[in-house]
Design a protein around this motif. Structure first.
Motif, mmCIF file in Angstrom:
data_model
loop_
_atom_site.group_PDB
_atom_site.id
_atom_site.type_symbol
_atom_site.label_atom_id
_atom_site.label_comp_id
_atom_site.label_asym_id
_atom_site.label_seq_id
_atom_site.Cartn_x
_atom_site.Cartn_y
_atom_site.Cartn_z
ATOM 1 N N PRO A 21 0.666 -1.057 -0.069
ATOM 2 C CA PRO A 21 -0.087 0.082 0.024
ATOM 3 C C PRO A 21 0.788 1.184 -0.098
ATOM 4 C CG PRO A 21 -0.657 -1.551 1.633
ATOM 5 C CD PRO A 21 0.554 -2.050 1.122
ATOM 6 N N SER A 22 0.196 2.252 -0.690
ATOM 7 C CA SER A 22 1.026 3.508 -0.500
ATOM 8 C C SER A 22 0.813 4.309 0.829
ATOM 9 C CB SER A 22 0.364 4.408 -1.708
ATOM 10 O OG SER A 22 1.091 5.591 -1.689
ATOM 11 N N ARG A 23 1.961 4.675 1.318
ATOM 12 C CA ARG A 23 1.990 5.270 2.395
ATOM 13 C C ARG A 23 2.055 6.770 2.365
ATOM 14 N NH1 ARG A 23 6.019 4.118 7.891
ATOM 15 N NH2 ARG A 23 4.232 5.405 9.329
ATOM 16 N N SER A 24 1.028 7.351 2.675
ATOM 17 C CA SER A 24 0.774 8.774 2.467
ATOM 18 C C SER A 24 0.754 9.626 4.060
ATOM 19 C CB SER A 24 -0.364 9.012 1.836
ATOM 20 O OG SER A 24 -0.481 8.374 0.391
ATOM 21 N N LEU A 25 0.979 10.806 3.651
ATOM 22 C CA LEU A 25 0.726 11.725 4.976
ATOM 23 C C LEU A 25 -0.654 12.229 4.897
ATOM 24 C CD1 LEU A 25 1.913 13.165 7.479
ATOM 25 C CD2 LEU A 25 2.815 14.716 5.751
ATOM 26 N N CYS A 26 -1.503 12.164 6.036
ATOM 27 C CA CYS A 26 -2.856 13.144 6.251
ATOM 28 C C CYS A 26 -2.563 14.197 7.244
ATOM 29 C CB CYS A 26 -3.722 12.079 6.762
ATOM 30 S SG CYS A 26 -5.574 12.875 7.070
ATOM 31 N N VAL A 27 -2.779 15.332 6.762
ATOM 32 C CA VAL A 27 -2.541 16.585 7.483
ATOM 33 C C VAL A 27 -4.317 17.232 7.817
ATOM 34 C CG1 VAL A 27 -2.020 18.972 7.657
ATOM 35 C CG2 VAL A 27 -0.498 17.256 6.709
ATOM 36 N N LEU A 28 -4.789 16.919 8.999
ATOM 37 C CA LEU A 28 -6.049 17.411 9.561
ATOM 38 C C LEU A 28 -5.953 18.728 10.055
ATOM 39 C CD1 LEU A 28 -8.701 15.936 10.082
ATOM 40 C CD2 LEU A 28 -7.972 15.593 12.514
ATOM 41 N N HIS A 32 -10.851 20.650 6.937
ATOM 42 C CA HIS A 32 -10.675 19.809 6.023
ATOM 43 C C HIS A 32 -9.544 18.937 6.383
ATOM 44 C CE1 HIS A 32 -8.106 22.834 4.614
ATOM 45 N NE2 HIS A 32 -7.382 21.886 3.849
ATOM 46 N N ALA A 33 -9.090 17.940 5.546
ATOM 47 C CA ALA A 33 -8.016 17.133 5.434
ATOM 48 C C ALA A 33 -7.306 17.153 4.213
ATOM 49 C CB ALA A 33 -8.257 15.695 6.024
ATOM 50 N N ASN A 34 -5.910 17.079 4.221
ATOM 51 C CA ASN A 34 -5.358 16.917 2.809
ATOM 52 C C ASN A 34 -4.512 15.527 2.917
ATOM 53 O OD1 ASN A 34 -5.911 19.292 1.393
ATOM 54 N ND2 ASN A 34 -4.604 20.255 2.513
ATOM 55 N N ILE A 35 -4.552 14.790 2.017
ATOM 56 C CA ILE A 35 -3.490 13.555 1.852
ATOM 57 C C ILE A 35 -2.332 14.006 0.640
ATOM 58 C CG2 ILE A 35 -3.497 11.340 1.147
ATOM 59 C CD1 ILE A 35 -5.362 11.491 3.424
ATOM 60 N N SER A 41 1.422 14.041 -5.250
ATOM 61 C CA SER A 41 -0.028 14.913 -5.419
ATOM 62 C C SER A 41 -0.452 15.300 -4.149
ATOM 63 C CB SER A 41 -0.674 13.926 -6.154
ATOM 64 O OG SER A 41 -0.958 12.790 -5.661
ATOM 65 N N THR A 42 -1.501 16.105 -4.288
ATOM 66 C CA THR A 42 -2.262 16.516 -2.968
ATOM 67 C C THR A 42 -3.586 16.161 -3.266
ATOM 68 O OG1 THR A 42 -0.741 18.238 -2.446
ATOM 69 C CG2 THR A 42 -2.630 18.382 -1.386
ATOM 70 N N ILE A 43 -4.416 15.455 -2.334
ATOM 71 C CA ILE A 43 -5.635 15.128 -2.575
ATOM 72 C C ILE A 43 -6.411 15.674 -1.223
ATOM 73 C CG2 ILE A 43 -7.427 13.054 -2.605
ATOM 74 C CD1 ILE A 43 -4.832 11.465 -3.448
ATOM 75 N N PRO A 44 -7.269 16.641 -1.584
ATOM 76 C CA PRO A 44 -8.008 17.485 -0.592
ATOM 77 C C PRO A 44 -9.227 16.393 -0.113
ATOM 78 C CG PRO A 44 -8.679 18.401 -2.641
ATOM 79 C CD PRO A 44 -7.505 17.494 -2.866
ATOM 80 N N LEU A 45 -9.503 16.582 1.057
ATOM 81 C CA LEU A 45 -10.682 15.741 1.762
ATOM 82 C C LEU A 45 -11.506 16.712 2.268
ATOM 83 C CD1 LEU A 45 -9.118 12.632 3.368
ATOM 84 C CD2 LEU A 45 -10.007 12.785 1.187
ATOM 85 N N PRO A 46 -12.514 17.019 1.627
ATOM 86 C CA PRO A 46 -13.683 17.906 2.580
ATOM 87 C C PRO A 46 -14.402 17.300 3.459
ATOM 88 C CG PRO A 46 -14.405 17.351 0.163
ATOM 89 C CD PRO A 46 -12.857 16.689 0.242
ATOM 90 N N LEU A 47 -14.534 17.512 4.529
ATOM 91 C CA LEU A 47 -15.180 17.253 5.798
ATOM 92 C C LEU A 47 -16.480 17.866 6.094
ATOM 93 C CD1 LEU A 47 -12.061 16.481 7.893
ATOM 94 C CD2 LEU A 47 -13.335 14.801 6.496
ATOM 95 N N SER A 81 -12.430 5.189 3.265
ATOM 96 C CA SER A 81 -11.815 3.700 2.985
ATOM 97 C C SER A 81 -10.708 4.214 1.809
ATOM 98 C CB SER A 81 -12.732 2.626 2.454
ATOM 99 O OG SER A 81 -13.453 3.114 1.635
ATOM 100 N N HIS A 82 -11.249 5.400 0.951
ATOM 101 C CA HIS A 82 -10.248 5.717 -0.083
ATOM 102 C C HIS A 82 -10.399 7.183 -0.215
ATOM 103 C CE1 HIS A 82 -8.857 6.210 -4.133
ATOM 104 N NE2 HIS A 82 -8.141 5.251 -3.926
ATOM 105 N N PRO A 83 -9.226 7.824 -0.679
ATOM 106 C CA PRO A 83 -9.182 9.362 -0.617
ATOM 107 C C PRO A 83 -10.559 9.848 -1.660
ATOM 108 C CG PRO A 83 -7.002 8.680 -0.842
ATOM 109 C CD PRO A 83 -7.659 7.299 -0.803
#
Length: 135
Positions: A21-28, A32-35, A41-47, A81-83
């Motif tokens: 699996p790809s180890r990523s950094l999650c910044v809360l 919101h959160a960013n992966i 690449s940066t993946i935004p997670l709107p909460l 479960s997935h970004p």
């Protein structure tokens, strides 16, 4: 402001070694959160509401979010479960004490009943569900 930073894993994000699996950094952050994935690449997670805490699973994340007035009590939990998937609300008795990254378990404690519960995290594509295995 940054609330928390933690490493997390998602099996189908780009990585140098496709066997793991790809180890990523999650910044809360406050809303919101960013992966941040290994390929840069940066993946935004709107909460849906203000995040309070996050825990990493073997694949995915559990978020504790501030509840909307009279929705779920003072806070509620969701699982990612997935970004690129939707957040799945979790129904847990009490508060999370521990989330195991190596073994798929979440340990909770209910202040009202004074009981611990152990929940097995089951990945059912495309979602994740919990099965209580011990109270």
């Amino acid at each position: 402001p940054v609330i928390q930073a933690l490493f997390c894993e998602f099996s189908d994000l780009p990585s140098r070694d496709s066997l793991y699996p790809s180890r990523s950094l999650c910044v809360l952050q406050a809303d919101h959160a960013n992966i941040y994935s290994p390929d840069g690449s940066t993946i935004p997670l709107p909460l849906p509401s203000k995040p309070q805490h996050a825990w990493a699973l073997s694949e995915g994340l559990v978020f504790q979010l501030e509840a909307q007035p009279e929705a779920f009590g003072p806070s509620y939990y969701t699982i990612q479960s997935h970004p690129f998937s939707l957040l799945n609300p979790l129904t847990l008795p009490g508060r999370i004490l521990m989330v195991s990254r190596d073994l798929p378990f979440i340990l909770t404690y209910d202040d009202d009943t004074k009981r611990h519960s152990l929940h097995h995290v089951v990945k059912n594509e495309p979602t994740i569900s919990l099965r209580c295995v011990w109270i």
